[in-house]
Design a protein around this motif. Structure first.
Motif, mmCIF file in Angstrom:
data_model
loop_
_atom_site.group_PDB
_atom_site.id
_atom_site.type_symbol
_atom_site.label_atom_id
_atom_site.label_comp_id
_atom_site.label_asym_id
_atom_site.label_seq_id
_atom_site.Cartn_x
_atom_site.Cartn_y
_atom_site.Cartn_z
ATOM 1 N N MET E 88 0.813 -1.212 0.000
ATOM 2 C CA MET E 88 0.000 0.000 0.000
ATOM 3 C C MET E 88 0.845 1.260 0.000
ATOM 4 S SD MET E 88 -1.488 -0.554 3.664
ATOM 5 C CE MET E 88 -0.681 -0.249 5.165
ATOM 6 N N THR E 89 0.197 2.305 -0.421
ATOM 7 C CA THR E 89 0.803 3.626 -0.379
ATOM 8 C C THR E 89 -0.021 4.450 0.591
ATOM 9 O OG1 THR E 89 1.144 3.323 -2.724
ATOM 10 C CG2 THR E 89 1.636 5.483 -1.822
ATOM 11 N N PRO E 90 0.519 4.723 1.749
ATOM 12 C CA PRO E 90 -0.278 5.470 2.723
ATOM 13 C C PRO E 90 -0.591 6.875 2.204
ATOM 14 C CG PRO E 90 1.691 4.538 3.723
ATOM 15 C CD PRO E 90 1.826 4.371 2.259
ATOM 16 N N ASP E 91 -1.589 7.480 2.796
ATOM 17 C CA ASP E 91 -1.855 8.878 2.455
ATOM 18 C C ASP E 91 -0.709 9.731 2.948
ATOM 19 O OD1 ASP E 91 -4.231 7.877 1.758
ATOM 20 O OD2 ASP E 91 -5.221 8.430 3.623
ATOM 21 N N GLY E 92 -0.590 10.861 2.345
ATOM 22 C CA GLY E 92 0.361 11.824 2.886
ATOM 23 C C GLY E 92 1.780 11.559 2.490
ATOM 24 N N VAL E 93 2.049 10.491 1.769
ATOM 25 C CA VAL E 93 3.418 10.299 1.322
ATOM 26 C C VAL E 93 3.581 11.023 -0.004
ATOM 27 C CG1 VAL E 93 3.537 8.052 2.373
ATOM 28 C CG2 VAL E 93 2.955 8.234 -0.014
ATOM 29 N N ARG E 95 3.867 10.422 -3.254
ATOM 30 C CA ARG E 95 3.615 9.186 -3.990
ATOM 31 C C ARG E 95 4.677 8.849 -5.014
ATOM 32 N NH1 ARG E 95 -1.187 6.634 -3.975
ATOM 33 N NH2 ARG E 95 -2.405 7.273 -2.214
ATOM 34 N N GLU E 247 7.164 2.421 6.456
ATOM 35 C CA GLU E 247 5.857 2.550 5.826
ATOM 36 C C GLU E 247 5.690 1.611 4.634
ATOM 37 O OE1 GLU E 247 3.275 4.265 6.636
ATOM 38 O OE2 GLU E 247 4.025 5.587 8.194
#
Ligand code: SF4
Ligand code: SF4
Ligand code: SF4
Lengths: 116, 173, 151, 371, 358, 104, 158, 179
Positions: E88-93, E95, E247
């Motif tokens: 997954m790609t967390p929010d706030g990274v 991208r 993360e």
């Protein structure tokens, strides 16, 4: 193989990674909720912003490293020919090292290598 | 059909130029640093393409390994790296772009009109050992002196860095 | 110092204290007003030197609260208990965290579990319970039908 | 919780360590203010495992409330139970048979070794060495087996009842303990070789996290944490209980007060405990293992305080009785709670890596702190 | 049949005889690509399992032994699981950078494969700047880590990334210096030259004490450069939970993991090549009888044997030592390794010029 | 497309140079200015190498110049960043405008 | 001297590191030191000490008789309400109504294995068993009724 | 009120079990085999049961034999969270967040009386969550206080069985034989 291998290798790495990463997308129905997207900080909501200006104690090392890195680069061609050239090579490198060593000692004396 | 090498050249050129443009264009300073790095790696690729392996390696070692890390550290130290940088006034942007394009045009005109001498037939040996020999040679075509001078320069730089950077230490609690 | 000697000395420094020798250690009951000065005194007085506060707690007697301080001296090895009666509705007492630093945490704990207010405490916040907690769970009349299932 | 600031003006970073973090050995939550790598402030937030044992104990009978204390400092469950049993016995003025006393102390010292051994492994793991952890559990498992055989459980023994112990020791107890002593004597030097002498370990711990004697007393530090700073606070010596006054052992006192000396104190203590066990194992007197007690216990009105030395320090039970079937109020004075309060003071100005090492050397057990 | 060079020749010739040159080249590239990916994945599997088994035996336990015969399928199961685990790609990274970082790590690791001589005449590309190329490419790793750490928008990641940045660049110097000692003796940067120079004995035996010192420094430095314990500051588990990859999940994390192991393999392979003769069998001077016997053992076995020995050494370090603190780590480099390395290289120069080495 | 050669390289060099100039002019932040400057330096290096490769193939001076430029660039970057950090520490900002304010 | 100190320091450090490596190396090569028990494979031979407290069970004889009189002493003794004794009145042979256990409900999910109930039981009707494999997918499966269906009170137990 | 605070539904119907997806037949079996044999636990322990979990990890019981040893400190990389110990009200949102932050597919084992139901702290306490399944869905419950290491191993095997059978949240009877 010659330089073409570089391209092959890069392509191989990229294909491999892309396939690997995309596979799970295809196979898995993942759940999502807002908490899942939050930054992980030991289970506590993170406070404040991460991308802030903050104290890096290491930059002095990076500075000195850069100087030594350049020195190292010059050593490569020297090292290759040192056996052919013989004593003059040693003398030249001694001078080179000597000058740098002064810098090193200076840095040491000044405590730049004492990390605080 | 295009030769493989040619494709690679255009890829590298595109990588270099696009990431250079992104580097000066992006509003995020960290991305800017990363794009600069890719651009420099692209240049290293071009060196490689021209069979100047040594120069390419030097480029990667010094820029990717050293300067990029240093720049990233200084970004952390002085910026709120997550914030977007304020965009410059549009007037300035336009003026700068105009100046750059104008200069580019002039240079291109010059380039197209200029005829360079045809290359010498004899290709010199550019292996690392040849480089080494030239570097240690003290004669007319030798680079022994610059080599030593570089060490002095590095010494000066190191001392300078330490003096400047250490002076700010007491400010800290 | 023996218990008897301790009681004599204490009678000197705190004449108002009510002494109770039934337990293992002598108990002294003092008033909330007299306590801060007494605390400082017994901490520093040469022949007492109660430098080790090993237990600080509170007891809810339904009619009033009692602060209980167990003190001991690492130099002389004598021990005593000081008790301070507090009003149940508005319990207030001066902090001793400046005298024994361990009291800082213990007082925060008593604050949230019993609702005793420590004046002069540097950082009187909830320590253990969630921030939005209401009520003083260790008081005898605490009721919480949601979380507390009575057997 | 924490105010919504991520940084202070000086470029400091506020970071949460815990509640789920490998270094906190449980669910301690620390809010750390960092300046680069240097820790400027540590603020513990507790309560992530606050199980309200004190409140619960008020509604349990005198036989029942003991079991809850096994769950507080579960690494010295037996010694905790000892304190509770002693408080009740003080109230009832029960004479505990000699055999029970000896068994209690024997088990207590075994528990102490098991706890210290686990601490040793965990501390090494905090510092980054994984192998000691596994080696430590080898000895710990031996003790666990002994416990299981005699007490019926590996961790939360519940072996103590007011007036003695629940059952007599198992016939195999002797042999097993002897085996353990031999094995442990053989392995202790290995511990030193693997960790104590290691230059990286020394560099990581020496001079790190110094707690002066005055501060240690003021913060109420006890146990090895306090003793490493030079406070003689071993309850087994300063206020002997059980049969400790008749035993030959030393109180280990350190001088430096740093992480290394806390480490050494514990290492020495293991040897002392072993010494105590050796003295007792062949001299368990015959007799009852439990005093005769009524089926329903009623402790007379009064206040009773019993102190014991657990593996972490001065554990106290303050028992207030109104003469009923259940205690009126119980306060557990847990060593960890006081030791933790010294953490902020000790850690300031050290690196993050040191924070972990210091926490390891404090040997915090969080349920003991939160209760 | 042990001679891999013949095999490659055979394939090469067959391809060019059957297909037009352009196609043959393309096929050859594809074959190489697949082979490299296979090698990559295979190495990853083997190394992970080896690490687990080595650690288990040092820790008086058995390690994986239930999945497949004797647990051999364990890392296969892990890989499969990671393949189908959500990445997954967390929010706030950030991208873009967050997803780019594992690729960079992979590309760097993959590119490092090029100059390694796996066996006699079996090498993807015998560059004339061989070891310098390795030094250069491996410095790309630090960028991947810094990118991962920064883009994660996580404080642990950031701290971990910066630590490893400082650490990797520092130790690069020592690694470079110890590589140079061998270059001084050999007079070439090319891997094949370095290997042939050891046909009458490995440098570690021929080069007296200085090469031994260089070897030790090299091992320490590369352990640090690959972020392995006792220098695993970047992911110091007890301090920064996961470090720069906190993360990352699923395959994105696995790529870092894989790249780390491949890097370990590569630095050990380079170490084996420089100091232990690469695929060169154990030869002693001109003792042709002895050398002949040694030649019976295929060169690829020699190469992998030595490499895995060095890898084992690194694992041995990892499972024995506590972790250093970041300032001690930097001190070690700047106070001890670097000055010693510099003096050492002068010593080697003298030896080389006087031809004292065997 | 043409076979790549000198002119291509020079074009890339020139383009890089002017991209650098553009960045130099638009950025207000010392670090980004430094980065633009690196671009400019690299364009020069590229030209050196290109000439060495396509015109004066019998010489090695282009290569040497490039290597020395890189060395000097490193030293320059180190000092520049030291100065930037110093400025930041003492003035709390590395915006060019505030750096200009220093002068008077 | 500075240099001697410098080198002796290094030598000492390396020595201590080598010592540690010898230790781990020893264990690496001496597999007899491995103490791992392979649990699911050793189920047949796994003997737990007889005092080990795995769960509370009620002893039943072959005739499906137990010894529980339904006195609820265990329920009272249990510190956390794990046991619920549901009683009923039975008419015995003499026609007298008598309290007897209907359902002996035991919440394994609550039990702390503290042994207090066993100690309290006057008739030794319950005991601790050494079973430990209590994993289930559904927590309701952990609530058990200890007296077997249709079991009777053993003769002569009061 | 904080929405994190009181998890709504009970028990354990908060999330669907992820997995399945487009796979079917033998391929799914292979994937399930891999998943069941590579359960990386999150290092999560709140109290006493955590010590027994550590014992299980340690040399004598050694759950690495099953491939569980790669304990991850970050939930992003973990597959199974073993709730070892009491969950109190203050911890519940944290546990929920940790669980949420794990990447799919994820599994939960409730270890010990506390995690199942509050256990010894069920009555008369004001701060204990009466069972972790009020907070997050639980796949396997293992009773005991603390469960001995073998019991935890048994729970892990039970979980493996569940995953191998397709990870359905239904009751599957396993007897001692098929492990
Ligand atoms: S063992 Fe303890 S908790 Fe379990 S039923 Fe018996 S008394 Fe209750
Ligand atoms: S088990 Fe024993 S104590 Fe419990 S109800 Fe039956 S007879 Fe009474
Ligand atoms: S179930 Fe028992 S051992 Fe486990 S956490 Fe709860 S009280 Fe502790």
């Amino acid at each position: 193989m010659g330089p073409a291998s570089m391209i092959v290798l890069i392509l191989a790495a990229v294909t491999f990674s892309v396939i690997a990463i995309l596979l799970s997308r295809v196979v898995l129905k993942a759940s999502w909720n807002p908490q899942k997207g939050q930054a992980y900080e030991c289970g506590i909501k993170t406070t404040g912003q991460t991308w802030i200006q903050f104290n890096v104690g290491y930059y002095l090392f990076a500075l000195i490293f850069l100087i030594f890195d350049v020195e190292l680069i010059f050593l490569y061609p020297w090292a290759v020919v040192v056996r052919q050239v013989g004593w003059p090579a040693l003398v030249e490198i001694l001078i080179f090292f000597f000058i740098l060593f002064i810098g090193f000692l200076y840095a040491h004396k000044k405590g730049a290598l004492n990390w605080s | 059909m295009m030769k493989g090498e040619t494709i690679v050249f255009y890829l590298l050129a595109a990588l270099t130029l696009v990431s250079a443009a992104m580097s000066v264009g992006t509003r995020r300073i960290f991305r800017s640093a990363v794009f600069l790095l890719t651009s420099l790696i692209g240049i290293a690729g071009l060196y490689f393409w021209m069979r100047f392996e040594f120069a390419a390696a030097v480029q990667i070692v010094v820029y990717a390994g050293g300067i990029a890390v240093l720049i990233i550290f200084s970004v952390f130290l002085t910026q709120r790296a997550g914030d977007d940088m304020p965009s410059p006034p549009s007037l300035r942007t336009i003026a700068a772009a105009g100046a750059a394009l104008l200069g580019m045009g002039l240079v291109m005109i010059q380039l197209v009109n200029h005829r360079f001498p045809t290359p010498a037939v004899a290709e010199v040996d550019r292996s690392v050992s040849a480089i080494g020999r030239r570097m240690l040679a003290t004669g007319d075509d030798g680079f022994a002196l610059p080599f030593e001078v570089v060490s002095l320069l590095l010494l000066a730089a190191m001392i300078g860095c330490i003096v400047i950077a250490m002076r700010t230490k007491p400010n800290q609690p | 110092m023996t218990t008897e000697a301790l009681i004599t000395v204490m009678a000197e420094v705190a004449p108002d204290a009510v002494v109770d020798t039934a337990g293992e250690w002598p108990n002294f009951q003092v008033s909330a007003e007299a306590w801060p000065d007494l605390a400082r005194l017994i901490r520093h007085r040469e022949d007492l030197r109660f430098d080790y506060l090993f237990c600080l707690t509170c007891v809810d007697w339904k009619t009033h609260l009692t602060m209980v301080y167990h003190l001991s001296s690492t130099a002389y090895r004598h021990t005593m208990v000081v008790k301070v009666k507090l009003d149940r509705e508005t319990p207030v007492i001066q902090t001793v965290s400046d005298i024994w630093r361990t009291a800082e945490f213990h007082e925060r704990e008593v604050f949230e579990l019993f609702g005793v207010n420590f004046t002069g405490h540097p950082d009187l916040r909830k320590l253990i319970l969630p921030d939005d907690w209401t009520g003083y769970p260790l008081r005898k009349d605490y009721e919480d039908p949601v979380n507390m299932i009575k057997l | 919780m924490v105010e919504e600031i991520g940084t202070t003006d000086k470029g400091e970073l506020i970071i949460n360590v815990g509640p789920q973090h490998p270094a906190t050995h449980g669910v301690l939550h620390l809010v750390i203010t960092l300046d680069g790598e240097t820790v400027r402030k540590v603020e513990p937030h507790l309560g992530y495992i606050h199980r309200s044992i004190e409140k619960m104990s008020e509604s349990l009978s005198y036989r029942q409330f003991i079991y809850a204390t096994s769950r507080m400092d579960y690494l010295s469950a037996h010694i905790n139970n000892h304190a509770c049993a002693m408080a009740v016995e003080k109230g009832l003025q029960l004479e505990v048979p000699e055999r029970a006393q000896v068994i209690r102390v024997l088990m207590g010292e075994l528990t102490r070794i098991a706890s210290h051994v686990l601490w040793w492994g965990a501390m090494a793991m905090d510092i980054g060495a994984f192998t000691p952890f596994f080696h430590a559990f080898r000895e710990r498992e031996m003790i666990n087996d002994i416990m299981e055989e005699s007490c019926g459980a590996r961790l939360t023994m519940n072996y103590m009842v007011p007036g003695g112990v629940m059952y007599d020791i198992h016939p195999n107890f002797h042999r097993r303990v002897k085996e353990f002593i031999a094995q442990f004597k053989r392995k202790l030097p290995e511990y030193d070789e693997l960790v104590t002498g290691n230059t990286i370990f020394r560099a990581r711990t020496r001079g790190v996290g110094v707690l002066s004697k005055e501060d240690a007393i003021s913060y109420g530090c006890s146990g090895p944490t306090g003793r490493a700073s030079g406070v003689d606070c071993d309850i087994r010596k300063v206020q002997p209980y059980g049969i400790y006054d008749r035993l030959d052992f030393q109180q280990i006192i350190g001088t430096e007060g740093d992480t290394y000396s806390r480490y050494l104190v514990r290492m020495q203590e293991m040897r002392q405990s072993l010494h105590i066990i050796e003295q007792l194992i062949d001299n368990i007197p015959e007799g009852d293992f439990q005093a005769k007690t009524k089926a329903v216990l009623k402790v007379p009105k009064g206040e009773y305080y019993s102190r014991v030395e657990t593996a972490r320090g001065d554990f106290g039970v303050y028992l207030v009785s109104e003469g009923g079937l259940t205690p009126y109020r119980i306060k557990y004075r847990s060593p960890g709670f006081s030791n933790l309060s010294a953490l902020d003071h000790t850690v300031r100005g050290q690196k993050i890596g040191d924070l972990v090492a210091i926490m390891g050397s404090f040997d915090l057990v969080i349920p003991d702190i939160d209760r | 049949m042990w001679n891999l060079a013949q095999l490659t020749d055979l394939i090469h010739r067959w391809l060019y005889e059957t297909f037009p040159p352009a196609w043959a080249l393309a096929f050859e590239m594809i074959i190489v690509g697949i082979a490299v990916i296979g090698l990559f994945a295979g190495l990853g599997l083997v190394l992970v399992l080896m690490e687990r088994k080595v650690s288990a035996f040092m820790q008086i336990r058995l390690g994986p032994n239930r999945v497949g015969p004797k647990g051999l399928m364990q890392s296969l199961a892990d890989t499969l699981k990671l393949l189908v685990k959500e990445g997954m790609t967390p929010d706030g990274v950030d991208r873009f950078l967050f997803n780019l970082a594992p690729f960079i790590a992979m590309i760097a690791a993959m590119l490092l494969m090029a100059p390694i001589a796996f066996a006699k005449d079996f090498q993807i590309w015998d560059l004339n700047i061989g070891v310098l190329y390795v030094t250069a490419i491996s410095s790309l790793n630090v960028i991947a880590i810094l990118m991962a750490g920064w883009s994660s928008n996580n404080k642990y990641s950031l701290l971990g990334a910066m630590r490893s940045g400082a650490q990797i660049v520092s130790y690069e110097l020592s690694a470079g210096l110890s590589i140079l000692t061998v270059v001084v003796l050999t007079g070439s940067l090319q891997i094949s030259d370095i290997v042939t120079a050891q046909s009458n004995g490995w440098w570690i035996f021929k080069g007296h004490i200085p090469v031994l010192i260089a070897f030790v420094i090299y091992m320490i430095a590369v352990t640090a450069e690959t972020n392995r314990a006792p220098f695993d500051m970047a992911e110091a588990e007890s301090e920064l939970t996961g470090g720069f990859h906190t993360e990352y999940s699923g395959m994105k994390f696995a790529l870092f993991f894989l790249a780390e192991y491949i890097n370990v393999f590569i630095v050990c392979a380079i170490g084996a090549t420089l100091f232990l003769g690469g695929w060169m069998p154990l030869h002693i001077g001109e003792w042709s009888a002895f050398n002949g016997i040694m030649d019976w053992i295929p060169s690829s076995l020699w190469f992998f044997g030595k490499t895995f020995f060095l890898i084992f050494l690194m694992m041995w370090f990892r499972w024995t030592f506590p972790r250093l603190r970041i300032d001690q780590l930097l001190n070690l480099e700047w106070r001890y390794l670097l000055p010693i390395g510099m003096v050492n290289i002068l010593l080697v120069t003298v030896i080389a010029i006087l031809k004292w080495h065997f | 497309m043409m076979e790549p050669g000198l002119y291509h390289m020079l074009f890339i060099g020139a383009a890089l140079f002017f991209i650098g100039i553009y960045g130099f002019l638009t950025r207000r932040n010392l670090i980004t200015i430094l980065m633009s400057f690196e671009l400019i330096l690299n364009s020069v290096c590229l030209n050196f190498i290109a000439f060495n490769r396509y015109v004066w193939t019998d010489k090695m001076d282009g290569l040497f110049f490039t290597v020395f430029i890189i060395a000097i660039a490193a030293a320059e970057a180190a000092v520049a960043i030291a100065i930037i950090i110093h400025l930041y520490r003492s003035h709390g900002s590395i915006d060019v405008n505030s750096a200009e304010n220093l002068k008077h | 001297m500075f240099l001697t100190r410098y080198f002796s320091e290094i030598a000492e450090a390396v020595g201590s590191l080598l010592k540690g490596m010898r230790m781990t190396g020893y264990y690496f090569t001496h597999h007899k030191e491995i103490i791992t028990q392979q649990y699911p494979d050793n189920r047949a031979t796994l003997v737990l000490p007889e005092r080990f407290r795995g769960e509370v069970v009620m002893t039943h004889t072959d005739n499906n008789e137990h010894r529980c009189t339904g006195c609820t002493a265990c329920e009272l003794a249990c510190p956390n309400g794990t046991i619920k004794v549901v009683t009923k009145f039975e008419v015995n042979a003499e026609g007298k109504k008598k309290k007897a256990v209907d359902k002996f409900v035991y919440h394994l999910e609550l039990c702390t294995m503290c042994n207090l109930c066993i100690e309290a039981c006057p008739t030794d009707a319950i005991r601790m068993a050494q079973t430990f494999e209590h994993s289930v997918y559904d927590r309701s499966q952990l609530t058990r009724i200890l007296n077997k269906p249709d079991s009777k009170l053993q003769e002569g137990v009061e | 009120m904080n929405p994190d605070k009181q998890p709504a539904k009970f028990p354990g119907l908060v999330h669907e079990t992820p997995g399945g997806g487009i796979l079917s037949g033998p391929l799914e079996d292979v994937v399930n085999w891999a998943r069941s044999n590579s359960l990386w636990p999150l290092t999560f322990a709140t109290s006493c049961c955590g010590i027994e979990m550590m014992s299980t990890a340690a040399a004598k019981y050694d759950f690495s034999r099953f491939g569980f040893e790669v304990a991850r400190a970050t939930p992003r990389q973990a597959d199974v969270i073993i709730i070892a110990g009491t969950i109190v009200n203050k911890m519940a949102p944290v546990l929920k967040r940790l669980y949420d932050q794990m990447a799919d597919p994820k599994y939960v084992i409730a270890m010990g009386a506390c995690a199942i139901s509050g256990g010894p702290f069920f009555y008369n306490t004001y701060s204990v969550v009466k069972g972790a399944d009020h907070v997050i869905p639980v796949d396997v419950y293992v009773a005991g206080c603390p469960p001995r290491p073998e019991a935890l191993l048994h729970a892990l095997i039970t979980l493996q069985e569940k995953i191998k059978s397709g990870g359905k949240r239904e009751r599957i009877d396993i007897d001692g034989k098929n492990i």
